[in-house]
Design a protein around this motif. Structure first.
Motif, PDB file in Angstrom:
ATOM      1  N   CYS A 270       0.829  -1.204   0.000  1.00 13.23           N
ATOM      2  CA  CYS A 270       0.000   0.000   0.000  1.00 13.23           C
ATOM      3  C   CYS A 270       0.867   1.259   0.000  1.00 13.23           C
ATOM      4  CB  CYS A 270      -0.923   0.005   1.216  1.00 13.23           C
ATOM      5  SG  CYS A 270      -2.212  -1.241   1.132  1.00 13.23           S
ATOM      6  N   TYR A 271       0.334   2.316  -0.621  1.00 13.23           N
ATOM      7  CA  TYR A 271       1.033   3.599  -0.700  1.00 13.23           C
ATOM      8  C   TYR A 271       0.091   4.703  -0.232  1.00 13.23           C
ATOM      9  CZ  TYR A 271       4.253   0.949  -3.621  1.00 13.23           C
ATOM     10  OH  TYR A 271       5.123   0.002  -4.087  1.00 13.23           O
ATOM     11  N   ILE A 272       0.692   5.775   0.270  1.00 16.77           N
ATOM     12  CA  ILE A 272      -0.097   6.914   0.730  1.00 16.77           C
ATOM     13  C   ILE A 272      -0.549   7.730  -0.482  1.00 16.77           C
ATOM     14  CG2 ILE A 272      -0.082   9.003   2.142  1.00 16.77           C
ATOM     15  CD1 ILE A 272       0.168   6.571   3.819  1.00 16.77           C
ATOM     16  N   PRO A 273      -1.834   8.058  -0.594  1.00 15.30           N
ATOM     17  CA  PRO A 273      -2.288   8.885  -1.731  1.00 15.30           C
ATOM     18  C   PRO A 273      -1.754  10.313  -1.628  1.00 15.30           C
ATOM     19  CG  PRO A 273      -4.077   8.516  -0.185  1.00 15.30           C
ATOM     20  CD  PRO A 273      -2.949   7.656   0.269  1.00 15.30           C
ATOM     21  N   LYS A 274      -1.653  10.968  -2.799  1.00 15.28           N
ATOM     22  CA  LYS A 274      -1.064  12.306  -2.842  1.00 15.28           C
ATOM     23  C   LYS A 274      -2.002  13.357  -3.436  1.00 15.28           C
ATOM     24  CE  LYS A 274       3.671  10.567  -3.383  1.00 15.28           C
ATOM     25  NZ  LYS A 274       4.877  10.558  -4.268  1.00 15.28           N
ATOM     26  N   CYS A 528      -7.252  14.530   6.610  1.00 18.82           N
ATOM     27  CA  CYS A 528      -7.137  13.083   6.730  1.00 18.82           C
ATOM     28  C   CYS A 528      -5.693  12.780   7.135  1.00 18.82           C
ATOM     29  CB  CYS A 528      -7.480  12.407   5.403  1.00 18.82           C
ATOM     30  SG  CYS A 528      -7.506  10.600   5.511  1.00 18.82           S
ATOM     31  N   TRP A 529      -5.542  12.029   8.222  1.00 20.14           N
ATOM     32  CA  TRP A 529      -4.223  11.765   8.800  1.00 20.14           C
ATOM     33  C   TRP A 529      -3.791  10.339   8.488  1.00 20.14           C
ATOM     34  CZ3 TRP A 529      -1.488  15.035  12.493  1.00 20.14           C
ATOM     35  CH2 TRP A 529      -2.082  16.295  12.657  1.00 20.14           C
ATOM     36  N   PHE A 530      -2.495  10.181   8.186  1.00 24.94           N
ATOM     37  CA  PHE A 530      -1.909   8.869   7.908  1.00 24.94           C
ATOM     38  C   PHE A 530      -0.753   8.646   8.883  1.00 24.94           C
ATOM     39  CE2 PHE A 530      -3.890  10.358   4.074  1.00 24.94           C
ATOM     40  CZ  PHE A 530      -4.437   9.234   3.473  1.00 24.94           C
ATOM     41  N   LYS A 537       4.364   7.180  13.960  1.00 29.05           N
ATOM     42  CA  LYS A 537       4.636   8.558  13.566  1.00 29.05           C
ATOM     43  C   LYS A 537       3.688   8.977  12.444  1.00 29.05           C
ATOM     44  CE  LYS A 537       9.522   8.552  14.862  1.00 29.05           C
ATOM     45  NZ  LYS A 537      10.914   8.681  14.372  1.00 29.05           N
ATOM     46  N   VAL A 538       3.415  10.282  12.401  1.00 29.08           N
ATOM     47  CA  VAL A 538       2.553  10.818  11.347  1.00 29.08           C
ATOM     48  C   VAL A 538       3.302  10.749  10.020  1.00 29.08           C
ATOM     49  CG1 VAL A 538       1.283  12.820  10.537  1.00 29.08           C
ATOM     50  CG2 VAL A 538       1.400  12.339  12.984  1.00 29.08           C
ATOM     51  N   PHE A 539       2.668  10.107   9.040  1.00 28.46           N
ATOM     52  CA  PHE A 539       3.309   9.950   7.734  1.00 28.46           C
ATOM     53  C   PHE A 539       2.929  11.095   6.808  1.00 28.46           C
ATOM     54  CE2 PHE A 539       4.802   7.855   3.949  1.00 28.46           C
ATOM     55  CZ  PHE A 539       5.758   6.962   4.409  1.00 28.46           C
ATOM     56  N   ARG A 540       1.617  11.455   6.791  1.00 22.62           N
ATOM     57  CA  ARG A 540       1.173  12.531   5.920  1.00 22.62           C
ATOM     58  C   ARG A 540      -0.201  13.003   6.373  1.00 22.62           C
ATOM     59  NH1 ARG A 540       1.695  10.837   0.131  1.00 22.62           N
ATOM     60  NH2 ARG A 540       3.884  11.333   0.554  1.00 22.62           N
ATOM     61  N   THR A 541      -0.512  14.251   6.075  1.00 23.11           N
ATOM     62  CA  THR A 541      -1.864  14.778   6.277  1.00 23.11           C
ATOM     63  C   THR A 541      -2.333  15.409   4.974  1.00 23.11           C
ATOM     64  OG1 THR A 541      -1.044  16.916   7.068  1.00 23.11           O
ATOM     65  CG2 THR A 541      -1.519  15.239   8.731  1.00 23.11           C
ATOM     66  N   LEU A 542      -3.601  15.199   4.659  1.00 24.97           N
ATOM     67  CA  LEU A 542      -4.212  15.788   3.463  1.00 24.97           C
ATOM     68  C   LEU A 542      -5.377  16.669   3.885  1.00 24.97           C
ATOM     69  CD1 LEU A 542      -4.425  12.691   1.056  1.00 24.97           C
ATOM     70  CD2 LEU A 542      -2.825  14.599   0.890  1.00 24.97           C
ATOM     71  N   LYS A 543      -5.428  17.879   3.356  1.00 27.77           N
ATOM     72  CA  LYS A 543      -6.585  18.744   3.591  1.00 27.77           C
ATOM     73  C   LYS A 543      -7.674  18.314   2.621  1.00 27.77           C
ATOM     74  CE  LYS A 543      -9.037  22.234   5.046  1.00 27.77           C
ATOM     75  NZ  LYS A 543      -9.724  22.199   6.332  1.00 27.77           N
ATOM     76  N   CYS A 544      -8.724  17.692   3.159  1.00 28.05           N
ATOM     77  CA  CYS A 544      -9.720  17.034   2.305  1.00 28.05           C
ATOM     78  C   CYS A 544     -11.031  17.806   2.190  1.00 28.05           C
ATOM     79  CB  CYS A 544     -10.016  15.633   2.834  1.00 28.05           C
ATOM     80  SG  CYS A 544      -8.584  14.541   2.848  1.00 28.05           S
ATOM     81  N   HIS A 545     -11.524  18.362   3.298  1.00 32.97           N
ATOM     82  CA  HIS A 545     -12.883  18.907   3.295  1.00 32.97           C
ATOM     83  C   HIS A 545     -12.939  20.245   4.015  1.00 32.97           C
ATOM     84  CE1 HIS A 545     -14.743  15.176   1.771  1.00 32.97           C
ATOM     85  NE2 HIS A 545     -13.823  14.560   2.500  1.00 32.97           N
TER      86      HIS A 545
END
Length: 575
Positions: A270-274, A528-530, A537-545
């Motif tokens: 699996c990979y983190i979406p970008k 959305c937090w990964f 550890k926090v891998f990535r955060t995406l501003k979604c909504h």
């Protein structure tokens, strides 16, 4: 100098005491002194006590005089000078008494209402003796219920009699010649006070008749629904569904919900979406939950606060395929069956509906009169007819959908039930509640086998099982995700703790990637937090909504794609 010296010698001679020579007459002198002292003491004892208002005392008082109590009038009940104790009596002497506030209020209100009360001595009753004789000596706080009802009836009857008497007097006073009276208006219809004339009703047209029938039908349905709510059922609503696709079946006769043949897993990693690749915007209000179609993920189901449920195509056209309209209020939770051909929905209208995914028909409806917060089917293939629902009245209710009967109730929680998660090869399930506890149950047995509650625990509105089935991830409202073991002891894993997001007050969904390497969660700020499962550890955060990101799901086959939903009414697809 000589004069000063003489004056000093003279003073020294005067200061020297005269020598008292012993004599035979000294003994009688001692007796006289003792007698004088006794007389003085008797005079002092006879003197009255010291008045505290005086500023100057003209004699030297003794200790007893100085600290003697202030003397008042003689005690009327004293016998031989010895008081028999303080008593209340008519001569004005009142003994100090301590009355509890409740008793004082009771007697005070009784006197104000009924005219009598208990004497402070507690031995007699004082006040209105006629009322006291006609009714039992009861206080306003302990009048029997029947007596209250009788008095209310008498009061109501007396008020009605007074009103009728007043109306009769008004009618007698009214004159037929007075234009302000009703009688004059009845005789003089042409008066401006007479109101509209009653005309004979004309025949209705066909359109008017049709409208009147529809109005009468709506009114009858509304009254029927009100009766159903009074009996404890959910709110009725017309179940309907709209298909938005081109055709129900393709040229080979396959249903539109059948998975495409070319869909398959790309790889196991699996990979983190970008980036954002698609947005579905069909709900008029916020989206409360999303669920991918089981195993394949070519469709995604969304529950909206606009009381609608929509299913979207993920793989091909990416359009809305069908809208399910059966709830009258916001939809709280949705859950697919194992094969995806059917799904459950729970709404704030107190109804649980079992839908056919393909046709959009409601197979059955269940309700206990309480709001269902979570619905689940038993994951076992041979138990797909067993429905579990966590209710707002602290119960987990189990239905057999074939018979429509409640077969079991799990009633141990102290608050509304938020989640139901099956573990241990579906032999057990874990529930969380607003009472800030976790409880583990054997399926079919309403006895808690494990109860987890610590002082530091918060409510956990979302729980997800790890792909290896050994761990539970629980979204805690103190802004962290806690991990519990699904083994016998269900212990908290203190080494794994995922934090950084803000979820206080929101039931944000927590989820895992299909390979178990990542933990994902929405938060109250629309992100959305990964997290990495091993390092936490926090891998990535995406501003979604714009607003709360309430739900997030990882695609079951395409391992780099994630769907999110939020209170802005959008469902977004990320890669």
């Amino acid at each position: 100098m000589d004069l000063l010296r003489e004056y000093a010698e003279k003073c020294e001679e005067e200061d020297e005491p005269e020598a008292v020579l012993p004599s035979k007459s000294s003994a009688p002198a001692v007796d006289d002194t003792a007698m004088a002292m006794a007389m003085a003491s008797s005079n002092l004892a006879a003197r009255p006590p010291i008045d505290p208002s005086q500023r100057i005392v003209p004699f030297n008082p003794t200790y007893d005089q100085l600290w003697a109590p202030i003397h008042g009038p003689a005690h009327p009940h004293a016998k031989d000078g010895a008081p028999l104790g303080l008593r209340n009596h008519k001569l004005g002497h009142v003994e100090d008494a301590s009355i509890q506030p409740f008793l004082f209020d009771e007697q005070y209100n009784t006197f104000q209402t009924l005219g009598y009360a208990t004497d402070p001595s507690g031995q007699t009753l004082v006040g209105d003796l006629e009322t006291l004789n006609s009714a039992a000596p009861l206080s306003v706080y302990n009048i029997p219920q029947q007596e209250h009802k009788r008095r209310r009836r008498e009061l109501k009857k007396s008020l009605q009699e007074e009103q009728e008497q007043a109306e009769e007097e008004e009618e007698e006073e009214e004159s037929p010649d007075n234009p302000a009276t009703d009688e004059w208006l009845r005789k003089n219809r042409k008066s401006p006070w007479a109101g509209k004339k009653e005309l004979p009703q004309a025949e209705l047209t066909e359109e008017q008749k049709k409208y009147a029938e529809e109005h009468a039908q709506k009114k009858a349905d509304k009254e029927k629904g009100a009766e159903g709510r009074d009996k404890g059922g959910g709110e009725p609503h017309v179940d309907k569904s709209t298909f938005h696709g081109k055709e129900d079946k393709d040229y080979q006769g396959r249903s539109w919900i059948a998975p495409p043949k070319d869909i398959k897993a790309s790889n196991d990693h699996c990979y983190i979406p970008k980036r954002l690749i698609h947005t579905w915007s069909g709900h008029t209000k916020g989206v409360s939950a999303i669920r991918f179609f089981p195993k394949f993920g070519h469709l995604i189901l969304s529950a909206g606060m606009d009381s609608k449920i929509k299913i979207w195509d993920v793989f091909n056209s990416r359009k809305c395929m069908r809208t399910y309209m059966g709830h009258s209020k916001a939809v709280r939770d949705i859950s697919f069956s194992n094969d995806g051909s059917k799904f459950l929905s729970a709404g704030y209208d107190r109804n649980i509906k079992y839908w056919d995914t393909e046709t959009g028909k409601v197979i059955s409806t269940f309700s206990t009169g309480k709001i269902p917060y979570v619905v689940k089917l038993n994951p076992d293939q041979d138990k797909q007819n067993i429905l579990l629902a966590g209710m707002s009245d602290k119960k987990i209710v189990q239905w057999d959908m074939n018979s429509g009967q409640i077969t079991q109730e799990y009633d141990q929680h102290l608050g509304a039930v938020n989640t139901i998660t099956f573990v241990d090869n579906n032999r057990r399930f874990v529930t969380s509640s607003d009472d800030k506890s976790l409880r583990v149950w054997e399926f079919g047995i309403p006895v808690v086998i494990k109860y987890i509650s610590e002082p530091h625990m918060h409510s956990m509105p979302a729980i997800t099982l790890h792909p290896n089935s050994n761990w539970l991830a629980a979204q805690s409202l103190d802004n962290q995700i806690l991990i519990y073991s699904t083994k016998e002891r269900f212990q908290l894993n203190k080494k794994k703790r995922f934090a950084g997001h803000i979820v206080s007050g929101y039931a944000c969904q927590v989820n895992f990637s299909p390979d178990g390497r990542f933990v994902i969660s929405g938060d109250g700020e629309g992100k959305c937090w990964f997290w990495d499962w091993k390092s936490c550890k926090v891998f990535r955060t995406l501003k979604c909504h714009n607003g709360v990101c309430i739900g997030c799901e990882w695609h079951p086959l395409e391992q780099s794609k994630v769907a999110t939903c939020g209170w802005d009414g959008m469902v977004k697809f990320w890669d």
